[in-house]
Design a protein around this motif. Structure first.
Motif, PDB file in Angstrom:
ATOM      1  N   LEU A 136      28.993  23.112  27.795  1.00  0.00           N
ATOM      2  CA  LEU A 136      28.483  22.011  27.002  1.00  0.00           C
ATOM      3  C   LEU A 136      29.492  21.494  25.983  1.00  0.00           C
ATOM      4  N   ILE A 137      29.414  20.202  25.725  1.00  0.00           N
ATOM      5  CA  ILE A 137      30.065  19.579  24.576  1.00  0.00           C
ATOM      6  C   ILE A 137      28.941  18.984  23.741  1.00  0.00           C
ATOM      7  N   LEU A 138      28.738  19.518  22.559  1.00  0.00           N
ATOM      8  CA  LEU A 138      27.632  19.093  21.705  1.00  0.00           C
ATOM      9  C   LEU A 138      28.169  18.238  20.561  1.00  0.00           C
ATOM     10  N   VAL A 139      27.529  17.107  20.339  1.00  0.00           N
ATOM     11  CA  VAL A 139      27.987  16.160  19.323  1.00  0.00           C
ATOM     12  C   VAL A 139      26.841  15.807  18.383  1.00  0.00           C
ATOM     13  N   LEU A 184      24.968  22.538  15.029  1.00  0.00           N
ATOM     14  CA  LEU A 184      25.548  22.641  16.367  1.00  0.00           C
ATOM     15  C   LEU A 184      26.120  24.037  16.610  1.00  0.00           C
ATOM     16  N   GLN A 185      26.795  24.555  15.615  1.00  0.00           N
ATOM     17  CA  GLN A 185      27.416  25.877  15.759  1.00  0.00           C
ATOM     18  C   GLN A 185      26.369  26.969  15.888  1.00  0.00           C
ATOM     19  N   ASP A 186      25.265  26.844  15.175  1.00  0.00           N
ATOM     20  CA  ASP A 186      24.177  27.813  15.324  1.00  0.00           C
ATOM     21  C   ASP A 186      23.593  27.756  16.729  1.00  0.00           C
ATOM     22  N   LEU A 187      23.391  26.557  17.237  1.00  0.00           N
ATOM     23  CA  LEU A 187      22.874  26.396  18.595  1.00  0.00           C
ATOM     24  C   LEU A 187      23.866  26.928  19.616  1.00  0.00           C
ATOM     25  N   ALA A 188      25.139  26.655  19.410  1.00  0.00           N
ATOM     26  CA  ALA A 188      26.175  27.126  20.328  1.00  0.00           C
ATOM     27  C   ALA A 188      26.199  28.655  20.385  1.00  0.00           C
ATOM     28  N   ALA A 189      26.080  29.295  19.226  1.00  0.00           N
ATOM     29  CA  ALA A 189      26.068  30.764  19.190  1.00  0.00           C
ATOM     30  C   ALA A 189      24.889  31.303  19.982  1.00  0.00           C
ATOM     31  N   GLU A 190      23.742  30.677  19.829  1.00  0.00           N
ATOM     32  CA  GLU A 190      22.536  31.089  20.570  1.00  0.00           C
ATOM     33  C   GLU A 190      22.748  30.966  22.073  1.00  0.00           C
ATOM     34  N   VAL A 249      30.765  26.506  24.890  1.00  0.00           N
ATOM     35  CA  VAL A 249      30.189  25.395  24.135  1.00  0.00           C
ATOM     36  C   VAL A 249      31.213  24.880  23.129  1.00  0.00           C
ATOM     37  N   THR A 250      31.487  23.597  23.197  1.00  0.00           N
ATOM     38  CA  THR A 250      32.375  22.936  22.243  1.00  0.00           C
ATOM     39  C   THR A 250      31.538  22.087  21.305  1.00  0.00           C
ATOM     40  N   CYS A 251      31.687  22.300  20.007  1.00  0.00           N
ATOM     41  CA  CYS A 251      30.924  21.556  19.000  1.00  0.00           C
ATOM     42  C   CYS A 251      31.833  20.557  18.301  1.00  0.00           C
ATOM     43  N   LEU A 252      31.420  19.300  18.277  1.00  0.00           N
ATOM     44  CA  LEU A 252      32.218  18.257  17.659  1.00  0.00           C
ATOM     45  C   LEU A 252      31.325  17.419  16.746  1.00  0.00           C
ATOM     46  N   ASP A 253      31.747  17.255  15.504  1.00  0.00           N
ATOM     47  CA  ASP A 253      30.986  16.428  14.570  1.00  0.00           C
ATOM     48  C   ASP A 253      31.544  15.016  14.571  1.00  0.00           C
ATOM     49  N   ALA A 254      30.647  14.049  14.520  1.00  0.00           N
ATOM     50  CA  ALA A 254      31.056  12.640  14.485  1.00  0.00           C
ATOM     51  C   ALA A 254      29.889  11.803  14.007  1.00  0.00           C
ATOM     52  N   ASP A 255      30.198  10.761  13.251  1.00  0.00           N
ATOM     53  CA  ASP A 255      29.217   9.762  12.853  1.00  0.00           C
ATOM     54  C   ASP A 255      29.286   8.646  13.899  1.00  0.00           C
ATOM     55  N   LEU A 256      28.286   8.569  14.736  1.00  0.00           N
ATOM     56  CA  LEU A 256      28.333   7.645  15.865  1.00  0.00           C
ATOM     57  C   LEU A 256      28.076   6.198  15.468  1.00  0.00           C
ATOM     58  N   SER A 257      27.841   5.947  14.173  1.00  0.00           N
ATOM     59  CA  SER A 257      27.758   4.569  13.700  1.00  0.00           C
ATOM     60  C   SER A 257      29.130   4.011  13.343  1.00  0.00           C
TER      61      SER A 257
END
Length: 265
Positions: A31-34, A41-47, A56-64
């Motif tokens: 998964l790539i979670l954004v 996201l990191q908590d979900l990825a650990a689970e 699981v790759t976690c990436l933060d972004a403001d999609l606006s």
């Protein structure tokens, strides 16, 4: 495994997006979670990593922010990742009227709910076509079939766009191994009403009108794998869409606008 599929999911920190992550993780996909909330996201990825042994790759972004969206795509490519599946889930609504919101608020909404899904689909489509395999689910809504009402002004329009965009794209790529589906749920267990400030005004809906995120996601995945262009989840929602589609507009519009009053701030 070298042939493990990778799915990109936007708005994955809660609700339907998080459930898509759980569902695809259970199927053994990486998964790539954004989302904006990287810690969630990191908590979900650990689970998911602990439970299913996936990457699981976690990436933060403001999609606006168009610049951040372009940077997001660049980061994914720099990591030599190429999504086999794209779940355009990120979205929200502005419960106030058009005149009582700012221009920037409305433009940000359009960026998140229209422009970003379009951009991501276009950027990642070519590799899917080259592989002869791709899965795209665009989260629309049953309100895509409605005539619109006061408040949430651009929401029906944006969701109608996602519906039509999905159907047109599906017609273009269906025989090239890429399945495109518009998911059109109704009320779903999520943080949607909390995010748009409607939780207190709307209150608790009867359980028969609210679907679990798990039920919505499983229906969406089944429909997408079967190559269906549109999936409306839930019997009550299917009935509502049928009525909005086939009843005369003169009957539907007053009913929709009367019922929508409680959802406007």
């Amino acid at each position: 495994m070298a042939d493990t599929r990778t799915f990109l999911i936007t708005g994955a920190s809660s609700g339907i997006g998080a459930q898509f992550a759980r569902a695809y993780a259970q199927r053994g996909y990486n998964l790539i979670l954004v989302a904006r909330r990287l810690n969630r996201l990191q908590d979900l990825a650990a689970e998911l990593t602990a439970k299913h042994g996936i990457a699981v790759t976690c990436l933060d972004a403001d999609l606006s922010d168009r610049a951040q969206v372009k940077a997001l795509v660049a980061r994914i490519r720099e990591m030599n990742l190429s999504p086999d599946g794209l779940i355009n889930n990120a979205g929200y609504s502005l419960a106030h009227t058009f005149a009582s919101t700012t221009t920037q608020q409305q433009m940000d909404f359009v960026e998140v709910c229209v422009m970003t899904p379009t951009y991501l689909a276009r950027e990642f489509l070519d590799p899917m076509l080259a592989r002869g395999f791709g899965r795209i689910i665009n989260v629309s809504s049953m309100v895509a079939f409605s005539p619109g009402a006061a408040g949430h002004t651009l929401y029906p329009a944006a969701k109608a766009y996602m519906l039509k965009f999905s159907r047109s794209l599906a017609a273009e790529v269906a025989y090239k191994g890429v399945n495109v589906t518009a998911l059109c749920p109704g009320s779903t267990e999520s943080e949607f009403q909390t995010a748009n400030g409607m939780a207190a005004a709307v209150g608790t809906s009867p359980s028969r009108f609210v679907q679990s995120a798990e039920a919505v996601v499983e229906a969406a995945i089944r429909a997408n794998e079967a190559g269906r262009e549109v999936i409306v989840t839930g019997l009550i929602n299917k009935l509502a869409v049928f009525l909005m589609t086939y009843l005369p507009d003169g009957l539907v519009t007053p009913l929709i606008r009367w019922g929508a009053k409680k959802y406007q701030l």
